[in-house]
Design an enzyme around this catalytic site. Structure first.
Site, PDB file in Angstrom:
ATOM      1  N   LYS A 190       0.837  -1.212   0.000  1.00  0.00           N
ATOM      2  CA  LYS A 190       0.000   0.000   0.000  1.00  0.00           C
ATOM      3  C   LYS A 190       0.867   1.256   0.000  1.00  0.00           C
ATOM      4  CE  LYS A 190      -3.822  -2.389   2.269  1.00  0.00           C
ATOM      5  NZ  LYS A 190      -4.471  -2.751   3.544  1.00  0.00           N
ATOM      6  N   ASP A 200     -10.354   3.719   4.638  1.00  0.00           N
ATOM      7  CA  ASP A 200     -10.859   2.339   4.579  1.00  0.00           C
ATOM      8  C   ASP A 200     -12.390   2.316   4.536  1.00  0.00           C
ATOM      9  OD1 ASP A 200      -9.025   0.289   4.305  1.00  0.00           O
ATOM     10  OD2 ASP A 200      -8.470   0.284   6.433  1.00  0.00           O
ATOM     11  N   GLN A 252      -3.880  -1.021   9.721  1.00  0.00           N
ATOM     12  CA  GLN A 252      -3.934  -2.380   9.167  1.00  0.00           C
ATOM     13  C   GLN A 252      -4.530  -3.347  10.198  1.00  0.00           C
ATOM     14  OE1 GLN A 252      -3.041  -3.274   5.951  1.00  0.00           O
ATOM     15  NE2 GLN A 252      -3.902  -5.257   6.476  1.00  0.00           N
TER      16      GLN A 252
END
Ligand code: NDP
Length: 296
Positions: A54, A121, A98
């Site tokens: 990412k 997200d 994460q």
């Protein structure tokens, strides 16, 4: 009949290239470089790989990344303090924590602490609520990527029978909301669903997000249906000591029945990362009341 293989990797590369062009235009027009903060707690090997990918892709698209690594022993307060700091940091447009987090840290509390405007997200309850009520918030990356693939490859979504297998807040539920927003007739199936093969056989579109290797069999698929396989499962390979990735759909069987299907790897996975970049760019613009340059 053999299905068309949906090239998620190629589609994601195209999206990433468009985002990079828009990032360059934002810099030139407004002097802004989108910033993505990536938080990793602990040293889970898969998570380490994901955050590396990412960060690398964000940097490659011209963004600035801020990597934060906390030890597996970090307390909930440590993580929340970091999130508070990132919320206040003007250089940070997107915050990605994460998952999974170590057991002592409540994922929900962390999600709820992130500024919804920086929640790239799309997991914050405010963004989840906006998605359910037809508003414009930040949308979870994996389902957003699936919808983009469906719009491009399945094309006419209005009125299509769509079955989403899995009801997680990360994939299944937002996927169903997006498909409903695209005028599909949506069924959400889960572990208590009766006669799952019959439910899936009705579908023009199947999105499988169940986390069970090759659970969906070819005989369950309606001939010509579009199959989006979200699953990422590591299983033993035929060579001793080796492993391989498979989806939630038995690809070898489904490819004989489906009209089009995403492979694993190379299908949905790359779209998730590309959509993260898209969300970071959107967040950078929205926070400042700007339009995304060059967006149609
Ligand atoms: P979860 O474990 O959170 O959810 C799985 C869902 O599947 C649940 O709703 C569960 O039902 C349902 N389920 C489990 N077993 C069965 C069964 N036997 N029959 C019917 N339904 C069942 O998984 P996620 O949504 O987080 O992830 C799903 C998959 O997608 C995983 O393989 C994951 O690795 C992958 N993934 C891939 C991403 C990508 O970028 N490609 C990103 C995110 C996830 P119930 O609610 O009743 O328990």
């Amino acid at each position: 009949m053999t299905a068309e293989i949906i090239d998620g990797k190629g589609f994601a590369d195209g999206l990433t290239a468009r985002v990079a062009t828009q990032v360059a235009a934002l810099k030139a027009r407004d002097g802004i470089t989108p910033g993505l903060a990536v938080v990793l707690v602990g040293a889970d090997p898969a998570s380490q790989v994901y955050v590396r990918i990412k960060s690398k892709q964000a940097t490659g698209a011209g963004m600035v990344t801020h990597d934060h690594k906390l030890p597996a022993t970090a307390s909930k307060a440590d993580v929340l303090t970091l999130v508070d700091r990132l919320n206040r940091d003007e250089k940070v447009d997107g915050i990605l924590v994460q998952f999974p987090l170590p057991a002592q840290i409540d994922m929900r509390e962390v999600i709820e602490r992130i500024d919804p405007g920086k929640d790239v997200d799309g997991f914050h309850p405010m963004n989840a609520g906006l998605l359910r009520t037809g508003g414009t918030g930040l949308v979870p990356c994996t389902p957003l990527g699936c919808l983009m693939l469906l719009r491009h490859f399945h094309k006419d979504l209005a009125g299509a029978e769509a079955v989403v297998l899995g009801r997680s807040t990360i994939v299944g539920r937002p996927m169903a909301a997006l498909l409903l927003g695209a005028d599909c007739t949506v069924t959400i199936a889960h572990s208590k669903t009766r006669d799952l093969p019959a439910v899936i056989r009705r579908a023009d579109i199947v999105v499988a997000a169940v986390g069970r290797p090759e659970m969906v069999r070819g005989a369950w698929i309606k001939p010509g249906a579009t199959v989006i396989d979200v699953g990422i499962n590591r299983v033993p390979a035929t060579e001793p000591g080796k492993t391989k990735l498979v989806g939630d759909v038995c690809f070898a069987e489904a490819v004989e029945t489906a009209g089009r299907i995403t492979p694993v790897p190379g299908g949905v996975g790359p779209m998730t990362v590309a959509c993260l970049l898209q969300n970071t760019l959107s967040a950078a613009c929205r926070r400042r009341g700007l339009t995304v340059p060059g967006a149609s």
